[in-house]
Design an enzyme around this catalytic site. Structure first.
Site, PDB file in Angstrom:
ATOM      1  N   GLN A  17      56.922 -98.318  11.714  1.00 48.69           N
ATOM      2  CA  GLN A  17      56.837 -99.129  12.937  1.00 48.69           C
ATOM      3  C   GLN A  17      55.968 -98.546  14.057  1.00 48.69           C
ATOM      4  OE1 GLN A  17      59.678-101.032  16.431  1.00 48.69           O
ATOM      5  NE2 GLN A  17      60.679-100.354  14.606  1.00 48.69           N
ATOM      6  N   SER A  18      56.111 -97.244  14.334  1.00 47.39           N
ATOM      7  CA  SER A  18      55.462 -96.703  15.540  1.00 47.39           C
ATOM      8  C   SER A  18      53.935 -96.846  15.474  1.00 47.39           C
ATOM      9  CB  SER A  18      55.849 -95.232  15.732  1.00 47.39           C
ATOM     10  OG  SER A  18      55.390 -94.462  14.639  1.00 47.39           O
ATOM     11  N   ASP A  73      44.261 -94.165  -3.384  1.00 44.46           N
ATOM     12  CA  ASP A  73      45.114 -93.017  -3.691  1.00 44.46           C
ATOM     13  C   ASP A  73      44.441 -91.794  -3.096  1.00 44.46           C
ATOM     14  OD1 ASP A  73      46.538 -90.908  -4.626  1.00 44.46           O
ATOM     15  OD2 ASP A  73      46.578 -91.560  -6.725  1.00 44.46           O
ATOM     16  N   THR A  74      44.983 -91.325  -2.019  1.00 47.68           N
ATOM     17  CA  THR A  74      44.320 -90.237  -1.293  1.00 47.68           C
ATOM     18  C   THR A  74      44.574 -88.882  -1.935  1.00 47.68           C
ATOM     19  OG1 THR A  74      46.201 -90.014   0.176  1.00 47.68           O
ATOM     20  CG2 THR A  74      44.432 -91.477   0.889  1.00 47.68           C
ATOM     21  N   LYS A  75      45.356 -88.876  -3.011  1.00 49.02           N
ATOM     22  CA  LYS A  75      45.538 -87.610  -3.739  1.00 49.02           C
ATOM     23  C   LYS A  75      44.621 -87.557  -4.954  1.00 49.02           C
ATOM     24  CE  LYS A  75      50.036 -86.511  -1.962  1.00 49.02           C
ATOM     25  NZ  LYS A  75      51.473 -86.596  -2.074  1.00 49.02           N
ATOM     26  N   ASN A  96      50.712 -91.736  11.364  1.00 49.22           N
ATOM     27  CA  ASN A  96      52.054 -91.270  11.760  1.00 49.22           C
ATOM     28  C   ASN A  96      52.810 -90.765  10.539  1.00 49.22           C
ATOM     29  OD1 ASN A  96      52.379 -94.055  10.911  1.00 49.22           O
ATOM     30  ND2 ASN A  96      54.475 -93.951  11.696  1.00 49.22           N
ATOM     31  N   ARG A 104      47.786 -81.582   4.136  1.00 49.58           N
ATOM     32  CA  ARG A 104      47.976 -81.404   2.683  1.00 49.58           C
ATOM     33  C   ARG A 104      47.022 -82.281   1.890  1.00 49.58           C
ATOM     34  NH1 ARG A 104      53.322 -81.059   4.356  1.00 49.58           N
ATOM     35  NH2 ARG A 104      53.853 -83.205   3.843  1.00 49.58           N
ATOM     36  N   LYS A 136      61.058 -84.725  10.533  1.00 48.94           N
ATOM     37  CA  LYS A 136      60.782 -86.150  10.357  1.00 48.94           C
ATOM     38  C   LYS A 136      61.671 -86.898  11.347  1.00 48.94           C
ATOM     39  CE  LYS A 136      59.407 -86.273   5.556  1.00 48.94           C
ATOM     40  NZ  LYS A 136      59.458 -87.019   4.294  1.00 48.94           N
ATOM     41  N   TYR A 138      62.952 -90.767  13.037  1.00 49.60           N
ATOM     42  CA  TYR A 138      62.987 -92.228  13.133  1.00 49.60           C
ATOM     43  C   TYR A 138      63.482 -92.624  14.528  1.00 49.60           C
ATOM     44  CZ  TYR A 138      62.159 -92.896   8.132  1.00 49.60           C
ATOM     45  OH  TYR A 138      61.592 -92.933   6.891  1.00 49.60           O
ATOM     46  N   GLU A 139      63.347 -93.912  14.803  1.00 46.64           N
ATOM     47  CA  GLU A 139      63.670 -94.501  16.107  1.00 46.64           C
ATOM     48  C   GLU A 139      64.875 -93.876  16.832  1.00 46.64           C
ATOM     49  OE1 GLU A 139      62.356 -97.294  17.946  1.00 46.64           O
ATOM     50  OE2 GLU A 139      63.864 -96.641  19.374  1.00 46.64           O
ATOM     51  N   ASP A 168      59.956 -96.111  18.578  1.00 44.63           N
ATOM     52  CA  ASP A 168      58.858 -96.499  17.681  1.00 44.63           C
ATOM     53  C   ASP A 168      57.804 -97.324  18.419  1.00 44.63           C
ATOM     54  OD1 ASP A 168      59.791 -95.250  15.430  1.00 44.63           O
ATOM     55  OD2 ASP A 168      60.856 -96.990  14.669  1.00 44.63           O
ATOM     56  N   GLY A 247      67.989 -99.123  39.780  1.00 40.92           N
ATOM     57  CA  GLY A 247      67.262 -98.929  41.031  1.00 40.92           C
ATOM     58  C   GLY A 247      68.192 -98.861  42.229  1.00 40.92           C
ATOM     59  N   GLY A 248      67.618 -98.919  43.398  1.00 45.27           N
ATOM     60  CA  GLY A 248      68.408 -98.838  44.621  1.00 45.27           C
ATOM     61  C   GLY A 248      69.084-100.156  44.976  1.00 45.27           C
TER      62      GLY A 248
HETATM   63  N1  COA Z   1      47.895 -92.193  -1.400  1.00 47.16           N
HETATM   64  C1  COA Z   1      48.588 -91.134  -1.849  1.00 47.16           C
HETATM   65  N2  COA Z   1      49.557 -90.516  -1.139  1.00 47.16           N
HETATM   66  C2  COA Z   1      49.820 -91.012   0.073  1.00 47.16           C
HETATM   67  C3  COA Z   1      49.134 -92.115   0.619  1.00 47.16           C
HETATM   68  C4  COA Z   1      48.126 -92.715  -0.189  1.00 47.16           C
HETATM   69  N3  COA Z   1      47.441 -93.762   0.243  1.00 47.16           N
HETATM   70  N4  COA Z   1      49.620 -92.372   1.851  1.00 47.16           N
HETATM   71  C5  COA Z   1      50.576 -91.471   2.057  1.00 47.16           C
HETATM   72  N5  COA Z   1      50.695 -90.648   0.999  1.00 47.16           N
HETATM   73  C6  COA Z   1      51.606 -89.505   0.847  1.00 47.16           C
HETATM   74  C7  COA Z   1      51.241 -88.389   1.812  1.00 47.16           C
HETATM   75  O1  COA Z   1      50.181 -87.623   1.355  1.00 47.16           O
HETATM   76  C8  COA Z   1      52.556 -87.642   1.871  1.00 47.16           C
HETATM   77  O2  COA Z   1      52.717 -86.869   0.722  1.00 47.16           O
HETATM   78  P1  COA Z   1      53.131 -85.290   0.758  1.00 47.16           P
HETATM   79  O3  COA Z   1      54.405 -85.237   1.555  1.00 47.16           O
HETATM   80  O4  COA Z   1      53.299 -84.981  -0.689  1.00 47.16           O
HETATM   81  O5  COA Z   1      52.053 -84.545   1.400  1.00 47.16           O
HETATM   82  C9  COA Z   1      53.509 -88.799   1.850  1.00 47.16           C
HETATM   83  O6  COA Z   1      52.907 -89.898   1.209  1.00 47.16           O
HETATM   84  C10 COA Z   1      53.746 -89.219   3.327  1.00 47.16           C
HETATM   85  O7  COA Z   1      54.884 -89.320   3.523  1.00 47.16           O
HETATM   86  P2  COA Z   1      55.736 -89.113   4.866  1.00 47.16           P
HETATM   87  O8  COA Z   1      54.979 -89.380   6.071  1.00 47.16           O
HETATM   88  O9  COA Z   1      56.395 -87.776   4.703  1.00 47.16           O
HETATM   89  O10 COA Z   1      56.720 -90.323   4.596  1.00 47.16           O
HETATM   90  P3  COA Z   1      58.276 -90.357   4.529  1.00 47.16           P
HETATM   91  O11 COA Z   1      58.614 -91.726   4.064  1.00 47.16           O
HETATM   92  O12 COA Z   1      58.832 -89.229   3.739  1.00 47.16           O
HETATM   93  O13 COA Z   1      58.694 -90.159   6.043  1.00 47.16           O
HETATM   94  C11 COA Z   1      58.656 -90.735   8.375  1.00 47.16           C
HETATM   95  C12 COA Z   1      58.599 -91.236   6.931  1.00 47.16           C
HETATM   96  C13 COA Z   1      58.463 -91.926   9.284  1.00 47.16           C
HETATM   97  C14 COA Z   1      60.031 -90.101   8.628  1.00 47.16           C
HETATM   98  C15 COA Z   1      57.547 -89.688   8.608  1.00 47.16           C
HETATM   99  O14 COA Z   1      56.330 -90.235   8.219  1.00 47.16           O
HETATM  100  C16 COA Z   1      57.460 -89.202  10.043  1.00 47.16           C
HETATM  101  O15 COA Z   1      58.272 -88.404  10.505  1.00 47.16           O
HETATM  102  N6  COA Z   1      56.435 -89.667  10.762  1.00 47.16           N
HETATM  103  C17 COA Z   1      56.172 -89.233  12.125  1.00 47.16           C
HETATM  104  C18 COA Z   1      57.126 -89.842  13.104  1.00 47.16           C
HETATM  105  C19 COA Z   1      57.151 -91.335  13.036  1.00 47.16           C
HETATM  106  O16 COA Z   1      56.159 -92.013  13.157  1.00 47.16           O
HETATM  107  N7  COA Z   1      58.381 -91.849  12.905  1.00 47.16           N
HETATM  108  C20 COA Z   1      58.654 -93.245  13.125  1.00 47.16           C
HETATM  109  C21 COA Z   1      58.358 -94.089  12.031  1.00 47.16           C
HETATM  110  S1  COA Z   1      58.562 -95.730  12.574  1.00 47.16           S
END
Ligand code: COA
Length: 425
Positions: A17-18, A73-75, A96, A104, A136, A138-139, A168, A247-248
């Site tokens: 969301q954010s 696929d960025t990996k 985000n 990484r 990590k 969330y909201e 968010d 407020g006041g």
């Molecule tokens: N191709 C391949 N891999 C991809 C990809 C793509 N197109 N897009 C993302 N990924 C991978 C990343 O490389 C990463 O992998 P790694 O952990 O092995 O390096 C993983 O997907 C990203 O995951 P992550 O951001 O850790 O997701 P999550 O679902 O585990 O966590 C959050 C979600 C929201 C908790 C986390 O992203 C976060 O804390 N974000 C910052 C704060 C935030 O915005 N929170 C509010 C969300 S509304």
């Protein structure tokens, strides 16, 4: 018509969301937002809280309007090559991910600057640098850590999170401002920069008045809080203030006609000092105008509970809309408690495009919140969110200049599609 951000290209690496809130706003202002998603899966919200089986969820569609979707696929080595080209071409990278995820992938800030010194890299993280920077978030975690939960709710109840997504969507708004400001500065410096919006900081920014009250406690009790009128002592920290006005000008939520069966038959009512006499007349208490203990705002503070109880006797004889119709012409600030159902049907919000109907090929028509910021020279047309990978080929060919043959090779190498899954089918 030309839009404010026409010509700006956003590499949108956001999810949930954010970040999507931020890039949706930039798209509404005319930027070309290219959302990069994982092949075969995409933004996790596409399949969260699904209401129409097989279709993208409302969670996803309502946060990703006016964007294009490319799956990479960025990996994958070839996928990284596509990403490098996108970084060279785009003006802003918004992400985000959890802390460290972009590093990484091989895209540190140093590497990004090497590829494109004009790149603005904008991130939402849960916390800024410090002991929680790796968390990590969330909201609701942000609402708790940013001071909102401890100051929301009733004095005798637990801390509460609010319905407004201040962690968010609120942080997404902060980030959008950081991005356009960095774009503006780039006009003179020619350089990009890093923009960071931590969710804790964003929530705290929205709770500024509560930090104000924290410091006012040194000077004595917070007299506009109803707890003062109740004779309850203040502790060391800003307390929860129920529905007291921040407020006041003292205010409360009061029952209206029908409250026994309608959970939203309430109005907000503010006893603004400037209209005190009109309030006395409207509720049928003209005698209050000359009553010594009600004669100034300061004198009224210890009596607010009694004053609001009497005003509520009056509001309970009216619907929340009647209260509005009677008080508005007298400049008495009141506001009906509107349900989401009522808001969805509100003609005024529809007329201004803040509530919109959107057509979607998988789910039919749904209702969404349009752009809440209105610009006379950059009107917004809300377009449906993209299907997963809907624009992959278009972006590879038109934005990045890949030939048809090269695109086939990228697919075969698993850079844009899950290769194994395709072979099994
Ligand atoms: N191709 C391949 N891999 C991809 C990809 C793509 N197109 N897009 C993302 N990924 C991978 C990343 O490389 C990463 O992998 P790694 O952990 O092995 O390096 C993983 O997907 C990203 O995951 P992550 O951001 O850790 O997701 P999550 O679902 O585990 O966590 C959050 C979600 C929201 C908790 C986390 O992203 C976060 O804390 N974000 C910052 C704060 C935030 O915005 N929170 C509010 C969300 S509304």
């Amino acid at each position: 018509m030309v839009k404010a951000l026409d010509g700006v290209k956003i590499l949108d690496f956001t999810h949930v969301q954010s970040g999507p809130t931020c890039t949706q706003l930039l798209a509404w202002f005319g930027a070309d937002v290219i959302k990069v998603e994982r092949p075969g899966a995409g933004d996790a919200t596409r399949k969260q809280l699904v209401d129409v089986p097989g279709a993208d969820s409302l969670y996803f569609t309502m946060l990703n309007h006016n964007k294009r979707s490319i799956t990479i696929d960025t990996k994958n080595a070839k996928g990284k090559e596509i990403l490098e080209r996108l970084i060279k071409t785009c003006d802003v990278l918004v992400e985000n991910f959890a802390p460290g995820a972009l590093d990484r992938m091989g895209f540190t800030w140093e590497r990004i600057q090497e590829l494109n010194p004009r790149m603005i890299m904008a991130s939402v993280k849960g916390f800024g640098p410090g002991k929680y920077e790796d968390c990590k978030v969330y909201e609701n975690v942000a609402q708790c850590a940013g001071g909102s939960a401890s100051t929301t709710g009733f004095l005798d109840g637990p801390p509460l999170v609010t319905g407004a997504q201040i962690g968010d969507s609120g942080t997404g708004l902060h980030l959008a401002l950081g991005i356009v400001t960095a774009l503006f500065q780039r006009e003179t410096t020619g350089r990009g920069q890093k923009v960071l919006a931590p969710m804790q900081d964003g929530v705290l920014n929205l709770c500024r008045v509560k930090l104000r009250d924290q410091q006012r406690l040194k000077a004595g009790p917070l007299r506009e809080y109803s707890q003062f009128g109740d004779g309850i002592a203040f502790g060391e920290a800003t307390p929860r203030a129920g529905n007291d006005s921040g407020g006041g000008q003292p205010g409360r939520i009061l029952k209206c006609k029908g409250w026994q069966t309608d959970p939203n038959a309430y109005t907000y009512f503010i006893t603004q000092a400037a209209v005190w006499e009109k309030i006395c007349d409207v509720i049928g208490e003209p005698g209050w105008k000359t009553r010594e203990e009600y004669s100034t705002p300061a004198k009224r503070l210890p009596h607010l509970n009694a004053i609001f109880a009497r005003i509520e006797d009056w509001t309970m004889t009216k619907t929340k809309y009647e209260v509005m119709d009677i008080c508005n012409p007298l400049d008495i600030p009141v506001g009906p408690i509107l349900s989401m159902k009522e808001i969805m049907e509100d003609e005024g919000l529809r007329a201004t495009g803040t509530i919109v109907d959107v057509d979607h090929p998988e789910r039919g028509t749904y209702v969404s919140v349009g752009c809440p910021i209105k610009m006379s020279d950059s009107p917004v047309e809300v377009k449906r969110s993209p299907l997963l990978g809907e624009h992959t080929e278009e972006i590879l060919a038109q934005v990045l200049g890949y030939s048809g043959e090269e695109i086939k090779e990228l697919k075969a190498a698993g850079a844009t599609e899950p290769v194994k899954k395709a072979a099994a089918e």
